[in-house]
Scaffold this motif. Structure first.
Motif, PDB file in Angstrom:
ATOM      1  N   ASN A   1      -4.119  -2.285  -3.858  1.00 20.87           N
ATOM      2  CA  ASN A   1      -4.376  -1.180  -2.936  1.00 20.87           C
ATOM      3  C   ASN A   1      -3.308  -0.088  -3.012  1.00 20.87           C
ATOM      4  OD1 ASN A   1      -6.750  -2.314  -1.842  1.00 20.87           O
ATOM      5  ND2 ASN A   1      -5.526  -3.623  -0.491  1.00 20.87           N
ATOM      6  N   GLN A   2      -2.591  -0.045  -4.117  1.00 20.32           N
ATOM      7  CA  GLN A   2      -1.481   0.908  -4.246  1.00 20.32           C
ATOM      8  C   GLN A   2      -1.897   2.078  -5.134  1.00 20.32           C
ATOM      9  OE1 GLN A   2       2.154  -0.908  -5.676  1.00 20.32           O
ATOM     10  NE2 GLN A   2       3.368   0.413  -4.350  1.00 20.32           N
ATOM     11  N   SER A   3      -1.567   3.278  -4.704  1.00 16.34           N
ATOM     12  CA  SER A   3      -1.924   4.487  -5.435  1.00 16.34           C
ATOM     13  C   SER A   3      -0.700   5.070  -6.123  1.00 16.34           C
ATOM     14  CB  SER A   3      -2.519   5.533  -4.485  1.00 16.34           C
ATOM     15  OG  SER A   3      -3.663   5.028  -3.839  1.00 16.34           O
TER      16      SER A   3
ATOM     17  N   LEU B   1      -6.133   8.460  -0.807  1.00 15.59           N
ATOM     18  CA  LEU B   1      -5.128   8.364   0.240  1.00 15.59           C
ATOM     19  C   LEU B   1      -5.739   8.567   1.619  1.00 15.59           C
ATOM     20  CD1 LEU B   1      -3.311   8.707  -2.260  1.00 15.59           C
ATOM     21  CD2 LEU B   1      -1.830  10.163  -0.882  1.00 15.59           C
TER      22      LEU B   1
ATOM     23  N   ASP C   1       0.820  -1.214   0.000  1.00 16.57           N
ATOM     24  CA  ASP C   1       0.000   0.000   0.000  1.00 16.57           C
ATOM     25  C   ASP C   1       0.852   1.262   0.000  1.00 16.57           C
ATOM     26  OD1 ASP C   1       1.013  -0.228   2.558  1.00 16.57           O
ATOM     27  OD2 ASP C   1      -0.855   0.308   3.580  1.00 16.57           O
TER      28      ASP C   1
ATOM     29  N   LEU D   1      -3.831  12.529  -7.425  1.00 17.75           N
ATOM     30  CA  LEU D   1      -3.981  11.090  -7.628  1.00 17.75           C
ATOM     31  C   LEU D   1      -4.223  10.794  -9.103  1.00 17.75           C
ATOM     32  CD1 LEU D   1      -4.368   8.244  -6.295  1.00 17.75           C
ATOM     33  CD2 LEU D   1      -6.813   8.815  -6.168  1.00 17.75           C
TER      34      LEU D   1
ATOM     35  N   CYS E   1      -4.035   7.205 -10.272  1.00 15.40           N
ATOM     36  CA  CYS E   1      -4.796   5.954 -10.234  1.00 15.40           C
ATOM     37  C   CYS E   1      -4.640   5.315  -8.862  1.00 15.40           C
ATOM     38  CB  CYS E   1      -4.367   4.986 -11.338  1.00 15.40           C
ATOM     39  SG  CYS E   1      -2.729   4.266 -11.111  1.00 15.40           S
ATOM     40  N   GLY E   2      -5.568   4.431  -8.518  1.00 11.79           N
ATOM     41  CA  GLY E   2      -5.534   3.761  -7.232  1.00 11.79           C
ATOM     42  C   GLY E   2      -6.498   4.393  -6.243  1.00 11.79           C
ATOM     43  N   PRO E   3      -6.589   3.807  -5.047  1.00 10.62           N
ATOM     44  CA  PRO E   3      -7.542   4.306  -4.050  1.00 10.62           C
ATOM     45  C   PRO E   3      -7.144   5.657  -3.481  1.00 10.62           C
ATOM     46  CG  PRO E   3      -6.152   2.591  -3.106  1.00 10.62           C
ATOM     47  CD  PRO E   3      -5.850   2.623  -4.572  1.00 10.62           C
TER      48      PRO E   3
ATOM     49  N   VAL F   1       2.393   4.409  -1.297  1.00 14.78           N
ATOM     50  CA  VAL F   1       2.020   5.348  -2.350  1.00 14.78           C
ATOM     51  C   VAL F   1       3.259   5.756  -3.139  1.00 14.78           C
ATOM     52  CG1 VAL F   1       1.145   7.675  -2.782  1.00 14.78           C
ATOM     53  CG2 VAL F   1       0.030   6.202  -1.085  1.00 14.78           C
TER      54      VAL F   1
END
Length: 302
Positions: free
Chosen positions: A117-119, A155, A94, A149, A151-153, A96
């Motif tokens: 789960n990596q942004s 933060l 995870d 951001l 891409c990804g969830p 970032v």
């Protein structure tokens, strides 16, 4: 994420921008964590000169990849994947990743490698920084910075707030790719021409460069608009002229790279635009010509 109140952020790539951000980490109360490149050791001391001409000496701290909440990669665009690869398997799934370089391209290479789960974030800075020697950097100008951001969830709020503080922005850019393209237009217009003509940025205000600048900006803005970005030619050209004026005494990073016979970011700047133009059916003949000229300069030198 690890600590909610003190996220661990490290810098990979101690060029001028990397050292400037590393000093900012320290100035915001965080540890100046860094990862060395190519298994080298970190320097014992760095020297940063701020806009008030005050010198600050400090020692970077070696980061442990497995403990990082965020890693900011500040290498040249063509060095990103090579620089981060030795650490990739050690990073938390995870962690970032923030890419801070001129141009675009490495984000597309890294995207397939990201954990679920990596942004992945993109960042830009227009603040001037001059390396007097390898580990002595001076901030020579102010300028806009952006981070957001890609891409990804979303933060964790504490980490997002710390990164915003580090880049001195009030909030993350809602469309960071458009922000990067806005800077890309400027880089496509100024950087390669200063390398080709061996000149400072301000010399591009001369009327003999006007037609070329107009063509370069027109082509890049068309490619950007085909991707849905709101970058109108008139606004883009005005921004280019403003940057030429504000940085008149500066040599662009591409000029320095070509002059010092280092690999430039031409493939991630002009080259990226030409590749995207080809995919979208937008002709970019002037950018293609400029791209070819800089690549020849890289092979032959001035």
């Amino acid at each position: 994420m690890g600590s909610l109140t003190a996220p661990k952020i490290a810098i990979l790539g101690l060029g001028a921008v990397g050292q400037m951000l590393l000093y900012r980490l320290k100035a915001t109360g965080a540890e100046p964590l860094a990862l060395p490149r190519y298994q080298n050791s970190l320097p014992e001391q760095l020297h940063f000169i701020d806009r008030c001409d005050e010198g600050h000496e400090y020692a970077p701290i070696a980061a442990l990849p497995e403990q990082l909440d965020a890693l900011i990669v500040c290498t040249k665009a063509h060095q990103v994947v090579e620089a981060i690869t030795p650490y990739w398997d050690s990073l938390r799934p995870d962690c970032v990743i923030v890419l801070c370089h001129n141009g675009l391209g490495p984000h597309l290479e890294l995207q397939p490698k990201l954990a679920p789960n990596q942004s992945l974030l993109l960042a830009t800075t227009s603040r001037g920084a001059l390396r007097h020697d390898k580990y002595r950097v001076e901030q020579t100008g102010t300028g806009a910075q952006d981070i957001g951001l890609w891409c990804g969830p979303a933060l964790n709020p504490e980490l997002e707030a710390k990164l915003a503080q580090l880049f001195e922005v009030s909030e993350f850019a809602p469309n960071i790719e458009e922000s990067v393209w806005a800077k890309l237009v400027v880089n496509c217009a100024i950087n390669p021409l200063t390398a080709i003509h061996n000149c400072r940025n301000g010399e591009l205000a001369d009327t003999r460069y006007r037609e070329t600048l107009l063509s370069l900006v027109s082509e890049v803005s068309q490619v950007a608009q085909m991707q849905g970005f709101n970058l109108r030619f008139k606004d883009c050209y005005a921004r280019v002229l403003t940057v030429i004026h504000l940085t008149a005494e500066n040599y662009s990073s591409m000029h320095q790279d070509v002059h010092l016979k280092r690999g430039s970011e031409i493939d991630a700047i002009t080259g990226y635009v030409c590749r995207m133009g080809a995919e979208l059916g937008v002709d970019t003949p002037v950018n293609q010509e400029i791209w070819d000229k800089v690549r020849r300069l890289e092979r032959l030198g001035f």
